[in-house]
Design a protein around this motif. Structure first.
Motif, mmCIF file in Angstrom:
data_model
loop_
_atom_site.group_PDB
_atom_site.id
_atom_site.type_symbol
_atom_site.label_atom_id
_atom_site.label_comp_id
_atom_site.label_asym_id
_atom_site.label_seq_id
_atom_site.Cartn_x
_atom_site.Cartn_y
_atom_site.Cartn_z
ATOM 1 N N GLN A 65 0.865 -1.181 0.000
ATOM 2 C CA GLN A 65 0.000 0.000 0.000
ATOM 3 C C GLN A 65 0.902 1.232 0.000
ATOM 4 O O GLN A 65 1.196 1.808 1.037
ATOM 5 C CB GLN A 65 -0.913 0.022 1.225
ATOM 6 C CG GLN A 65 -1.871 1.187 1.216
ATOM 7 C CD GLN A 65 -2.589 1.360 2.545
ATOM 8 O OE1 GLN A 65 -2.458 0.583 3.460
ATOM 9 N NE2 GLN A 65 -3.362 2.414 2.637
ATOM 10 N N PRO A 66 1.348 1.653 -1.193
ATOM 11 C CA PRO A 66 2.313 2.756 -1.243
ATOM 12 C C PRO A 66 1.724 4.120 -0.905
ATOM 13 O O PRO A 66 2.449 5.003 -0.468
ATOM 14 C CB PRO A 66 2.820 2.722 -2.677
ATOM 15 C CG PRO A 66 1.743 2.052 -3.458
ATOM 16 C CD PRO A 66 1.082 1.094 -2.511
ATOM 17 N N TYR A 67 0.407 4.305 -1.110
ATOM 18 C CA TYR A 67 -0.207 5.605 -0.879
ATOM 19 C C TYR A 67 -1.574 5.440 -0.230
ATOM 20 O O TYR A 67 -2.229 4.412 -0.365
ATOM 21 C CB TYR A 67 -0.397 6.371 -2.201
ATOM 22 C CG TYR A 67 0.811 6.403 -3.066
ATOM 23 C CD1 TYR A 67 1.926 7.155 -2.705
ATOM 24 C CD2 TYR A 67 0.867 5.673 -4.248
ATOM 25 C CE1 TYR A 67 3.059 7.183 -3.497
ATOM 26 C CE2 TYR A 67 2.002 5.699 -5.053
ATOM 27 C CZ TYR A 67 3.090 6.446 -4.665
ATOM 28 O OH TYR A 67 4.206 6.462 -5.450
ATOM 29 N N ALA A 68 -1.992 6.499 0.433
ATOM 30 C CA ALA A 68 -3.345 6.590 0.994
ATOM 31 C C ALA A 68 -3.602 8.049 1.301
ATOM 32 O O ALA A 68 -2.675 8.857 1.349
ATOM 33 C CB ALA A 68 -3.449 5.752 2.264
ATOM 34 N N PHE A 80 2.556 9.007 1.876
ATOM 35 C CA PHE A 80 3.470 8.163 1.114
ATOM 36 C C PHE A 80 3.787 6.985 2.029
ATOM 37 O O PHE A 80 4.562 7.126 2.969
ATOM 38 C CB PHE A 80 4.756 8.917 0.766
ATOM 39 C CG PHE A 80 4.567 9.965 -0.285
ATOM 40 C CD1 PHE A 80 4.998 9.748 -1.573
ATOM 41 C CD2 PHE A 80 3.940 11.171 0.016
ATOM 42 C CE1 PHE A 80 4.833 10.724 -2.548
ATOM 43 C CE2 PHE A 80 3.762 12.142 -0.949
ATOM 44 C CZ PHE A 80 4.206 11.920 -2.233
ATOM 45 N N ARG A 81 3.186 5.842 1.768
ATOM 46 C CA ARG A 81 3.324 4.679 2.644
ATOM 47 C C ARG A 81 4.138 3.608 1.935
ATOM 48 O O ARG A 81 3.588 2.743 1.275
ATOM 49 C CB ARG A 81 1.949 4.130 2.999
ATOM 50 C CG ARG A 81 1.187 5.081 3.846
ATOM 51 C CD ARG A 81 0.055 4.376 4.494
ATOM 52 N NE ARG A 81 -0.393 5.185 5.609
ATOM 53 C CZ ARG A 81 -1.587 5.158 6.108
ATOM 54 N NH1 ARG A 81 -2.472 4.330 5.616
ATOM 55 N NH2 ARG A 81 -1.904 5.922 7.118
ATOM 56 N N HIS A 82 5.431 3.663 2.115
ATOM 57 C CA HIS A 82 6.296 2.649 1.521
ATOM 58 C C HIS A 82 6.787 1.736 2.632
ATOM 59 O O HIS A 82 7.556 2.157 3.494
ATOM 60 C CB HIS A 82 7.482 3.296 0.799
ATOM 61 C CG HIS A 82 7.056 4.136 -0.361
ATOM 62 N ND1 HIS A 82 6.686 3.611 -1.566
ATOM 63 C CD2 HIS A 82 6.905 5.473 -0.485
ATOM 64 C CE1 HIS A 82 6.342 4.585 -2.387
ATOM 65 N NE2 HIS A 82 6.458 5.716 -1.757
ATOM 66 N N ALA A 83 6.323 0.507 2.611
ATOM 67 C CA ALA A 83 6.693 -0.435 3.660
ATOM 68 C C ALA A 83 8.203 -0.687 3.694
ATOM 69 O O ALA A 83 8.790 -0.853 4.753
ATOM 70 C CB ALA A 83 5.958 -1.756 3.456
ATOM 71 N N SER A 84 8.831 -0.682 2.529
ATOM 72 C CA SER A 84 10.254 -1.015 2.481
ATOM 73 C C SER A 84 11.161 0.210 2.576
ATOM 74 O O SER A 84 12.352 0.090 2.789
ATOM 75 C CB SER A 84 10.569 -1.767 1.191
ATOM 76 O OG SER A 84 10.248 -0.956 0.087
ATOM 77 N N LYS A 85 10.600 1.406 2.375
ATOM 78 C CA LYS A 85 11.436 2.611 2.373
ATOM 79 C C LYS A 85 10.745 3.697 3.184
ATOM 80 O O LYS A 85 9.652 4.124 2.849
ATOM 81 C CB LYS A 85 11.627 3.100 0.939
ATOM 82 C CG LYS A 85 12.320 4.437 0.834
ATOM 83 C CD LYS A 85 12.238 4.954 -0.597
ATOM 84 C CE LYS A 85 12.640 6.384 -0.673
ATOM 85 N NZ LYS A 85 11.595 7.323 -0.390
ATOM 86 N N LYS A 103 2.657 22.570 4.122
ATOM 87 C CA LYS A 103 1.765 21.473 3.713
ATOM 88 C C LYS A 103 2.387 20.094 3.933
ATOM 89 O O LYS A 103 1.693 19.094 3.874
ATOM 90 C CB LYS A 103 1.414 21.606 2.225
ATOM 91 C CG LYS A 103 0.618 22.826 1.873
ATOM 92 C CD LYS A 103 -0.828 22.478 1.840
ATOM 93 C CE LYS A 103 -1.654 23.637 1.325
ATOM 94 N NZ LYS A 103 -3.056 23.262 1.241
ATOM 95 N N LEU A 104 3.705 20.053 4.175
ATOM 96 C CA LEU A 104 4.435 18.784 4.254
ATOM 97 C C LEU A 104 4.882 18.471 5.666
ATOM 98 O O LEU A 104 5.217 19.359 6.435
ATOM 99 C CB LEU A 104 5.685 18.847 3.365
ATOM 100 C CG LEU A 104 5.463 19.169 1.891
ATOM 101 C CD1 LEU A 104 6.789 19.461 1.223
ATOM 102 C CD2 LEU A 104 4.765 18.026 1.207
ATOM 103 N N SER A 105 4.907 17.172 5.986
ATOM 104 C CA SER A 105 5.480 16.735 7.264
ATOM 105 C C SER A 105 5.824 15.249 7.168
ATOM 106 O O SER A 105 5.405 14.558 6.240
ATOM 107 C CB SER A 105 4.512 16.991 8.424
ATOM 108 O OG SER A 105 3.364 16.192 8.285
ATOM 109 N N GLY A 110 7.404 7.793 10.194
ATOM 110 C CA GLY A 110 8.343 8.019 9.106
ATOM 111 C C GLY A 110 7.685 8.191 7.752
ATOM 112 O O GLY A 110 8.359 8.192 6.720
ATOM 113 N N GLU A 111 6.364 8.361 7.723
ATOM 114 C CA GLU A 111 5.652 8.515 6.460
ATOM 115 C C GLU A 111 5.529 10.001 6.109
ATOM 116 O O GLU A 111 5.156 10.815 6.945
ATOM 117 C CB GLU A 111 4.249 7.914 6.571
ATOM 118 C CG GLU A 111 4.272 6.429 6.845
ATOM 119 C CD GLU A 111 2.895 5.900 7.193
ATOM 120 O OE1 GLU A 111 2.594 4.784 6.749
ATOM 121 O OE2 GLU A 111 2.130 6.583 7.908
ATOM 122 N N LEU A 112 5.841 10.326 4.874
ATOM 123 C CA LEU A 112 5.696 11.688 4.379
ATOM 124 C C LEU A 112 4.216 11.958 4.152
ATOM 125 O O LEU A 112 3.503 11.128 3.581
ATOM 126 C CB LEU A 112 6.469 11.843 3.073
ATOM 127 C CG LEU A 112 6.382 13.193 2.371
ATOM 128 C CD1 LEU A 112 6.995 14.292 3.227
ATOM 129 C CD2 LEU A 112 7.073 13.125 1.027
#
Length: 134
Positions: A65-68, A80-85, A103-105, A110-112
């Motif tokens: 699930q890379p994004y949500a 940005f949900r990257h399980a491996s990175k 707008k960013l955090s 550790g998810e952007l």
């Protein structure tokens, strides 16, 4: 292993719940834009999370699930949900000129995350993530 998409009627009901929760008409339009865009992503299964309390729309690619994004009343919080990175401060620096630092955090996991509140922001994000579709 690919995920099994929930039945259509249940998925539509979850979209209705999400849309009714959003106060801003502009953010409701952003939600509709993003779900319609997701319909054209080859190799992805995209749908609202089955748990309505989460108010989340998920992008699945194979078993990842890379994004949500999470639905709030005033914006959509894109993950940005990257399980491996795990994301890093350099990702913030790379995206800050496009979206603005406010707008960013990076969340405690550790998810952007990016707060999306306009259709223009949603279009910019989709063109960065999926340039061949946008």
């Amino acid at each position: 292993m690919p995920r099994t998409e929930p039945d259509l009627a249940n998925r539509d009901y979850r979209h209705e719940v999400h849309l009714s929760y959003i106060v801003s008409a502009e953010v409701r339009a952003v939600y509709i834009y993003l779900i319609r865009f997701a319909e054209h992503l080859q190799g992805y299964q995209c749908y609202p999370h089955p748990n309505l309390d989460k108010k989340q729309f998920c992008y699945y690619h194979d078993s990842d699930q890379p994004y949500a994004f999470i639905v709030t009343q005033e914006h959509l919080l894109f993950y940005f949900r990257h399980a491996s990175k795990k994301n890093s401060p350099s990702d913030l620096e790379r995206l800050a000129p496009t979206f603005g630092e406010e707008k960013l955090s990076i969340n405690p996991g550790g998810e952007l995350t990016i707060k999306i509140s306009t259709k223009a922001e949603a279009k910019r994000l989709m063109s960065l993530l999926f340039p061949k579709v946008a």
